[in-house]
Design an enzyme around this catalytic site. Structure first.
Site, PDB file in Angstrom:
ATOM      1  N   GLY A 176       0.795  -1.220   0.000  1.00 53.39           N
ATOM      2  CA  GLY A 176       0.000   0.000   0.000  1.00 53.39           C
ATOM      3  C   GLY A 176       0.828   1.271   0.000  1.00 53.39           C
ATOM      4  O   GLY A 176       0.306   2.358   0.224  1.00 53.39           O
ATOM      5  N   SER A 216       2.154  -3.537  -3.730  1.00 54.25           N
ATOM      6  CA  SER A 216       2.140  -2.527  -4.795  1.00 54.25           C
ATOM      7  C   SER A 216       2.352  -3.125  -6.188  1.00 54.25           C
ATOM      8  O   SER A 216       2.915  -2.469  -7.057  1.00 54.25           O
ATOM      9  CB  SER A 216       3.156  -1.419  -4.509  1.00 54.25           C
ATOM     10  OG  SER A 216       2.840  -0.767  -3.279  1.00 54.25           O
TER      11      SER A 216
HETATM   12  P1  13P Z   1      -1.184  -3.373  -2.298  1.00 50.75           P
HETATM   13  O1  13P Z   1      -1.233  -4.094  -3.631  1.00 50.75           O
HETATM   14  O2  13P Z   1      -2.296  -2.380  -2.143  1.00 50.75           O
HETATM   15  O3  13P Z   1       0.164  -2.834  -1.993  1.00 50.75           O
HETATM   16  O4  13P Z   1      -1.483  -4.495  -1.193  1.00 50.75           O
HETATM   17  C1  13P Z   1      -0.784  -5.673  -1.251  1.00 50.75           C
HETATM   18  C2  13P Z   1      -1.383  -6.592  -0.281  1.00 50.75           C
HETATM   19  O5  13P Z   1      -1.289  -6.394   0.915  1.00 50.75           O
HETATM   20  C3  13P Z   1      -2.121  -7.756  -0.796  1.00 50.75           C
HETATM   21  O6  13P Z   1      -2.433  -8.638   0.219  1.00 50.75           O
END
Ligand code: 13P
Length: 255
Positions: A176, A216
């Site tokens: 994230g 991400s």
């Molecule tokens: P993001 O793709 O939003 O970084 O989240 C990854 C994740 O935690 C998937 O479980």
């Protein structure tokens, strides 16, 4: 290394996003975009969304997953959900030990192991998350930690049950944040996970286990990440909430 030995799996983890009606609408939008994909397509959704998601995904190649499962079959565990409740609702996969659960909900390597065993005993496929924090990486503990977390999660998991386990390497610093691990870092982390599996079950079996990268991953970087020999799929947060972006990632897994 032979990637062909293990199925590519692209899984969305919606986290705490989407109401049941929004979930159904998003799945309807995704269905034509991911139809005929060369990989398995899974959407792990909030528990309350499961019935709507299962209904919306009917007749498509999308399988529905949950985001957590309790390790007891029933009892006084307010707010928790048992594995047989998930299977009866049509759930096929469950995310276990996500770093957000470890960080905010006191999930430990022991409870990750117990939840994994409960999921597998109920016939669910477990997507078990492991990953280091930035501090742990900078201290040089990435390999030790990933191997430890993997081995703890798989304690008492039989060879037969291992066929239903996916490990997702998710560096905490990449979740994230928009900061993705480089393709080489993802490959290396996934390689540590596979080495841990090899130490427990032997090299040949380790070659058959799907190891995803998460953190991400998006429409722009998926192809490069998925081109790596140890990256057999992705666990996608933010980008799995957008039908177009998610379908680009699904297509990248088939290349
Ligand atoms: P993001 O793709 O939003 O970084 O989240 C990854 C994740 O935690 C998937 O479980």
């Amino acid at each position: 290394m032979n990637k062909a030995k293990r199925p590519a799996v692209i899984a969305g983890n919606w986290k705490m996003n989407k109401t049941p009606a929004e979930a159904a609408a998003l799945i309807e939008e995704m269905k034509p975009l991911v139809a005929g994909a060369d990989c398995k397509v899974v959407l792990c959704v909030p528990a309350i969304d499961i019935p709507a998601a299962v209904e919306a995904a009917k007749g498509s190649n999308i399988e529905i997953g949950a985001e957590n499962v309790h390790f007891k079959a029933s009892g006084a565990y307010t707010g928790e959900i048992a594995a047989n409740m998930l299977t009866e609702a049509g759930v096929k996969y469950v995310v276990i030990g996500h770093s957000e659960r470890r960080q905010y909900f006191a999930e430990t390597d022991q409870t990750v192991n117990l939840r994994t065993l409960a999921a597998l005993n109920a016939g669910l496929n477990a997507i078990v998350c492991v990953g280091e924090t930035l501090e742990q990486r900078e201290l040089g503990y990435t390999e030790t930690l990933l191997k430890f977390q993997t081995k703890m999660a798989l304690t008492n998991v039989t060879e037969e049950q291992l066929k239903h386990v996916i490990i997702a390497y998710e560096p905490v610093w990449a979740i994230g944040t928009g900061v993705t691990a480089t393709a080489d870092q993802a490959d290396e982390g996934n390689g540590y996970v596979r080495a841990a599996i090899a130490e427990m079950y032997g090299k040949e079996i380790a070659e058959t286990v799907t190891v995803q990268y998460g953190g991400s991953m998006n429409a722009g970087n998926a192809e490069e990440l998925l081109s790596k020999v140890n990256v057999d799929g992705g666990l996608i947060g933010g980008a799995s909430l957008k039908a177009g972006d998610f379908s680009v990632i699904v297509k990248a897994a088939g290349k």
